[in-house]
Scaffold this active site. Structure first.
Site, PDB file in Angstrom:
ATOM      1  N   GLY A 473       0.839  -1.197   0.000  1.00  0.00           N
ATOM      2  CA  GLY A 473       0.000   0.000   0.000  1.00  0.00           C
ATOM      3  C   GLY A 473       0.867   1.237   0.000  1.00  0.00           C
ATOM      4  O   GLY A 473       2.098   1.134  -0.096  1.00  0.00           O
ATOM      5  N   GLY A 474       0.230   2.392   0.104  1.00  0.00           N
ATOM      6  CA  GLY A 474       0.957   3.658   0.088  1.00  0.00           C
ATOM      7  C   GLY A 474       1.920   3.765   1.255  1.00  0.00           C
ATOM      8  O   GLY A 474       2.964   4.398   1.163  1.00  0.00           O
ATOM      9  N   PHE A 475       1.599   3.102   2.338  1.00  0.00           N
ATOM     10  CA  PHE A 475       2.401   3.171   3.559  1.00  0.00           C
ATOM     11  C   PHE A 475       3.641   2.307   3.485  1.00  0.00           C
ATOM     12  O   PHE A 475       4.603   2.527   4.187  1.00  0.00           O
ATOM     13  CB  PHE A 475       1.549   2.655   4.718  1.00  0.00           C
ATOM     14  CG  PHE A 475       1.025   1.301   4.425  1.00  0.00           C
ATOM     15  CD1 PHE A 475       1.803   0.194   4.668  1.00  0.00           C
ATOM     16  CD2 PHE A 475      -0.209   1.138   3.801  1.00  0.00           C
ATOM     17  CE1 PHE A 475       1.356  -1.063   4.311  1.00  0.00           C
ATOM     18  CE2 PHE A 475      -0.649  -0.108   3.459  1.00  0.00           C
ATOM     19  CZ  PHE A 475       0.129  -1.212   3.700  1.00  0.00           C
ATOM     20  N   GLY A 476       3.571   1.226   2.689  1.00  0.00           N
ATOM     21  CA  GLY A 476       4.664   0.270   2.680  1.00  0.00           C
ATOM     22  C   GLY A 476       4.160  -1.122   2.356  1.00  0.00           C
ATOM     23  O   GLY A 476       3.149  -1.289   1.673  1.00  0.00           O
ATOM     24  N   VAL A 478       3.448  -5.364   3.519  1.00  0.00           N
ATOM     25  CA  VAL A 478       3.124  -6.263   4.629  1.00  0.00           C
ATOM     26  C   VAL A 478       3.617  -7.672   4.287  1.00  0.00           C
ATOM     27  O   VAL A 478       3.349  -8.187   3.199  1.00  0.00           O
ATOM     28  CB  VAL A 478       1.604  -6.315   4.890  1.00  0.00           C
ATOM     29  CG1 VAL A 478       1.306  -7.213   6.068  1.00  0.00           C
ATOM     30  CG2 VAL A 478       1.055  -4.931   5.133  1.00  0.00           C
ATOM     31  N   ASP A 588     -12.006   5.216   8.923  1.00  0.00           N
ATOM     32  CA  ASP A 588     -11.820   4.414   7.714  1.00  0.00           C
ATOM     33  C   ASP A 588     -12.488   3.053   7.907  1.00  0.00           C
ATOM     34  O   ASP A 588     -11.892   2.008   7.667  1.00  0.00           O
ATOM     35  CB  ASP A 588     -10.329   4.267   7.396  1.00  0.00           C
ATOM     36  CG  ASP A 588     -10.086   3.996   5.914  1.00  0.00           C
ATOM     37  OD1 ASP A 588     -11.059   4.069   5.126  1.00  0.00           O
ATOM     38  OD2 ASP A 588      -8.937   3.701   5.542  1.00  0.00           O
TER      39      ASP A 588
END
Ligand SMILES: *[C@@H]1O[C@H](CO)[C@@H](O)[C@H](O)[C@H]1NC(C)=O
Ligand SMILES: *[C@@H]1O[C@H](CO)[C@@H](O)[C@H](O)[C@H]1NC(C)=O
Ligand SMILES: *[C@@H]1O[C@H](CO)[C@@H](O)[C@H](O)[C@H]1NC(C)=O
Ligand SMILES: *[C@@H]1O[C@H](CO)[C@@H](O)[C@H](O)[C@H]1NC(C)=O
Ligand SMILES: *[C@@H]1O[C@H](CO)[C@@H](O)[C@H](O)[C@H]1NC(C)=O
Ligand SMILES: *[C@@H]1O[C@H](CO)[C@@H](O)[C@H](O)[C@H]1NC(C)=O
Ligand SMILES: *[C@@H]1O[C@H](CO)[C@@H](O)[C@H](O)[C@H]1NC(C)=O
Ligand SMILES: *[C@@H]1O[C@H](CO)[C@@H](O)[C@H](O)[C@H]1NC(C)=O
Length: 762
Positions: A473-476, A478, A588
């Site tokens: 995702g945009g965060f990183g 998994v 969210d």
């Protein structure tokens, strides 16, 4: 030579400041404790003491402070003690009694206890035998004034609070009494002490008792002159006369960046010091302290080099109990500048009744001199031994003995380089400041989590093997990982370059670390090493709810299962809204954020954009609109006012997805049908909604139950938030719907076996 790693500590140091600046984005220098209980026990009025106001128990809100005792006696001294009026009144108990404090902020707190037996009081307070405990630690163990040489006693402890209630319990000895004149429970900056003794022993598991806190070469400093209300004592009584020392001092303007040392020690500690007077008395400065043997001690020594010059620098050897504790400490090199404050921390096991700290010039020193500005000694205190009744205690060493097998001087922890080069600080861009400011959260929050080393993480993921990647995702990214103990975890790795990603990470840690609920994902630990930020969660074997409604490996869920999952998620959200100390708006809520463990227990996940809710006197927080398309509350969208009802709206969308088995947003559908909630509402108006119900459910579901949930969904999807129900109402309705469904259940329940398909924990 062991050199402290400068760069990481440098950022760490920043956090000390930035922690404070977080709410108003400005560099306010004072620390405002969130929890700040100053209790003047047994008093009838407020008492000013060392610059702060202590107030009597009865003035506190019952929900904040409660005394749990069969009998309490408020006593006041008839003599006017020359001590503060704080010592003229007391709360006295003849049986075990507790003070219960409501805690607003997890983390480190000071507990300070004040005792002064009144000479005139009968039953005789001087004969009291005082034991004080928290839930897990023994603060005072059978203390008596019998052979105590002073008239009053103040004890200070540093504890880590990880629950919303703190009990301080006073236990008299059989047929005796116990009393207390004043109690403080005050938040302190978490960053003042290191996170761990070593990677496997979090510091937060310990409670420390302040034994000595010296302002070397200077006078006593009382609480009002210390930012954290600590007392500093002149070192004279402890200084070993066999060594000759002299007081040296400088003025405050000569100290570099005094505002940076705000919490570590007041500037007054750094402007006075001792140095070697003449060489005839030996090369060492030495202090001796009386301590209880066989405890671990935390020792912090403070320096501020006023002796070195730019051409000639002083290098020190540091000794504890005669053993070398640190060899060749080059102050100028580690602190970066002359007259730059610097401190260093040690932990040692002491087997003697005395503890000595000495400092002398190292052989390589070009200046044959030594210096010291401050010494702090804290004792790791014993845990309450729950297996034995009352107040018997466990020696902390049994727990940490592995720390100390080899030598008396155990380990050197965090080399506390907190001093920075000011110019570098000024040179930093705002952006960097901002990211540092955010980092404070991780330091703050990571303390309560298990720390993983980067090595452990690499090991768990086979070196971040792409095969184990379960989400991006945009965060990183998994990864699925396996810890050494066999536990399977989900490992979320931040992309350091992604600003949004980092913000969300810190937000997630900050919000999650204080929360425990069976329907919220739980953080197992984190890793914050080499500028990597990694979060470790329990692995959710059954992926997200969305994957079971319409996902790739989709096996339809029965209506009962859908209800049970929605109920669980509702409980998680209700806990966020009402259960935590300050309500949290998830922001969210969506089916991909409801994760299912191996038993299909739902866990609400992804707090990356969650927001702490409004305080009691406000009903909303104003914020830029964030969330996922298809789920965003329209009123929030237009007004930017975020309330808990925004989560309720999104949950309404979830209910429609659960009923229809279709995603909330699908751009392969026609424009009118792209947004599921809007499509469903228009069908509802036209009376054609039945056509949207998941075909799989038709004929297999109790229609009363389904209609109940549908009614609920329409309420949640009301355009005006005032018309939407609360999460508590949602819970009741879902429970009723489940009852209706169960009541009509056919005998052979066709619950489905699930394959162990795997989904990202995102
Ligand atoms: C103690 O001091 C207070 C204020 O200083 C005074 O009002 C009070 O009368 C004194 N009490 C005694 C017993 O001296
Ligand atoms: C507390 O101290 C008293 C007197 O020193 C002693 O008689 C008693 O046994 C002690 N109690 C405990 C629990 O250590
Ligand atoms: C106080 O000191 C006296 C004399 O040294 C000793 O006999 C007694 O046991 C001590 N009391 C306590 C409670 O330690
Ligand atoms: C050093 O300063 C302390 C506190 O001001 C004072 O008590 C002490 O006498 C001084 N010692 C010397 C050797 O001057
Ligand atoms: C300590 O604080 C008091 C009260 O705030 C102030 O009057 C005094 O000057 C301070 N002492 C020093 C040494 O700064
Ligand atoms: C304080 O120290 C600075 C730097 O050493 C010096 O320039 C200044 O004159 C001193 N001020 C006083 C009042 O001693
Ligand atoms: C150590 O430094 C102090 C302050 O500069 C000085 O007064 C003292 O004489 C020095 N001692 C020795 C032994 O050089
Ligand atoms: C300083 O003290 C340490 C520890 O007591 C000792 O080992 C060392 O020899 C002393 N140094 C000098 C020069 O006396």
């Amino acid at each position: 030579m062991v050199m402290p790693k400068k760069v990481p500590k440098y950022t760490h140091f920043f956090l000390i400041l930035l922690l404070i600046a977080v709410s108003n984005e400005s560099f306010s220098s004072s620390f405002i404790p969130i929890d700040n209980y100053l209790v003047a026990c047994g008093s009838s009025h407020d008492i000013n003491f060392q610059g702060r106001t202590f107030i009597p128990e009865f003035k506190f809100k019952h929900s904040n402070l409660q005394i749990i005792a069969n009998k309490k006696i408020e006593v006041t001294s008839k003599f006017n003690s020359t001590l503060s009026p704080l010592y003229n009144s007391a709360q006295l108990f003849l049986e075990k009694a507790s003070f219960k404090f409501k805690i607003q902020q997890y983390g480190r707190h000071w507990i300070r206890l004040y005792f002064h037996p009144f000479p005139d009081y009968n039953p005789i307070m001087t004969l009291a035998s005082i034991t004080v405990t928290t839930d897990s630690f023994v603060l005072l163990d059978n203390f008596t004034f019998a052979n105590y040489t002073r008239s009053h006693l103040m004890k200070e402890y540093l504890i880590s609070v990880t629950s919303y209630e703190l009990f301080i319990t006073f236990i008299p000895r059989h047929n005796s009494l116990v009393f207390v004149n004043a109690i403080e429970v005050v938040s302190m900056p978490d960053v003042l002490f290191p996170n761990s003794l070593n990677p496997s022993t979090p510091f937060t598991e310990f409670t420390l008792e302040t034994m000595y806190r010296l302002n070397v070469g200077g006078a006593d400093i009382s609480a009002q002159n210390d930012t954290l209300s600590r007392n500093w004592e002149s070192d004279e009584t402890y200084f070993q006369s066999t060594t000759t020392g002299m007081n040296i001092s400088t003025n405050i303007s000569a100290i570099k960046h005094p505002d940076f040392i705000e919490f570590t020690a007041p500037p007054m500690v750094y402007i006075t010091a001792k140095s070697l007077g003449s060489l005839s008395g030996g090369y060492n400065l030495s202090w001796e302290f009386r301590v209880s043997p066989n405890f671990l001690y935390f020792v912090r020594v403070h320096f501020c080099d006023m002796i070195s010059s730019s051409t000639n620098s002083m290098v020190l050897d540091l000794f504890m109990n005669g053993y070398i504790a640190f060899q060749s400490l080059d102050l100028l090199r580690v602190s970066g500048d002359l007259a730059e404050p610097y401190y260093k921390d040690f932990v040692l096991k002491n087997t003697e009744e005395t503890l000595t700290v000495s400092v002398g010039p190292a052989t390589m020193s070009s200046i044959r001199n030594a210096t010291m500005n401050g010494i702090e000694i804290m004792k790791f205190i014993n845990k309450v031994d729950a297996s034995k009744k009352e107040n018997r205690v466990n020696n902390v060493l049994t727990k940490t003995s592995e720390l100390s097998k080899t030598s008396k001087l155990v380990i050197i922890i965090g080399c506390g380089v907190f001093v920075v080069i000011f110019l570098a600080f000024l040179g930093l861009s705002f952006c960097y400041l901002k990211s540092c400011r955010l980092k404070k959260n991780s330091v703050n929050a990571c303390e309560f989590l298990r720390h993983f080393t980067l090595h452990e993480i690499q090991h768990a993921t086979d070196g971040f093997d792409a095969e184990l990647l379960i989400g991006v995702g945009g965060f990183g990214k998994v990864y699925k990982g396996t810890l050494d103990n066999g536990k399977i975890v989900a490992i979320k790795v931040a992309i350091p370059e992604s600003r949004q990603g980092l913000d969300e990470f810190y937000n997630e840690i900050e919000l999650l670390y204080g929360l425990r609920h069976q329907n919220l994902v739980s953080l197992v630990g984190c890793c914050n090493e080499d500028s990597e930020l990694i979060l470790v969660y329990n692995y959710m074997a059954n992926g997200s709810l969305s994957s079971h409604l319409y996902g790739r490996d989709f096996v339809p869920l029965s209506w009962k299962q859908r209800l049970v999952i929605c109920l669980g998620a509702t409980k998680g959200l209700l806990y966020l809204h009402t259960g935590a100390k300050q309500s949290i708006i998830h922001r969210d809520v969506k089916t991909t954020n409801f994760l299912l463990d191996e038993k299909f227990v739902p866990k609400v996940a992804d707090f990356g954009i969650s927001k702490r809710g409004p305080l009691l006197d406000k009903s909303h927080v104003t914020t830029n609109v964030k969330g996922s398309f298809g789920y965003v509350d329209p009123e929030y969208f237009w007004t930017k006012y975020l309330t808990k009802k925004s989560d309720v709206y999104s949950f309404g969308v979830v209910l429609i997805e659960v009923i229809c088995g279709k995603p909330a947003l699908d751009d392969t559908r026609t424009t009118q049908e792209m947004n599921l909630a809007l499509w469903a509402l228009s069908c509802h108006k036209k009376g054609t909604f039945n056509e949207m119900v998941d075909p799989y459910l038709i004929g297999k579901v109790n229609m009363d139950s389904l209609n109940k949930v549908l009614e609920l969904a329409w309420k949640c999807l009301e355009e005006r938030r005032v018309n939407r129900p609360s999460m508590g109402y949602v819970l009741c309705q879902l429970e009723e719907a489940l009852h209706l469904e169960l009541a009509s259940h056919v005998l052979n329940d066709n619950d489905i076996e699930f394959s162990d398909d795997i989904e990202a924990v995102v």
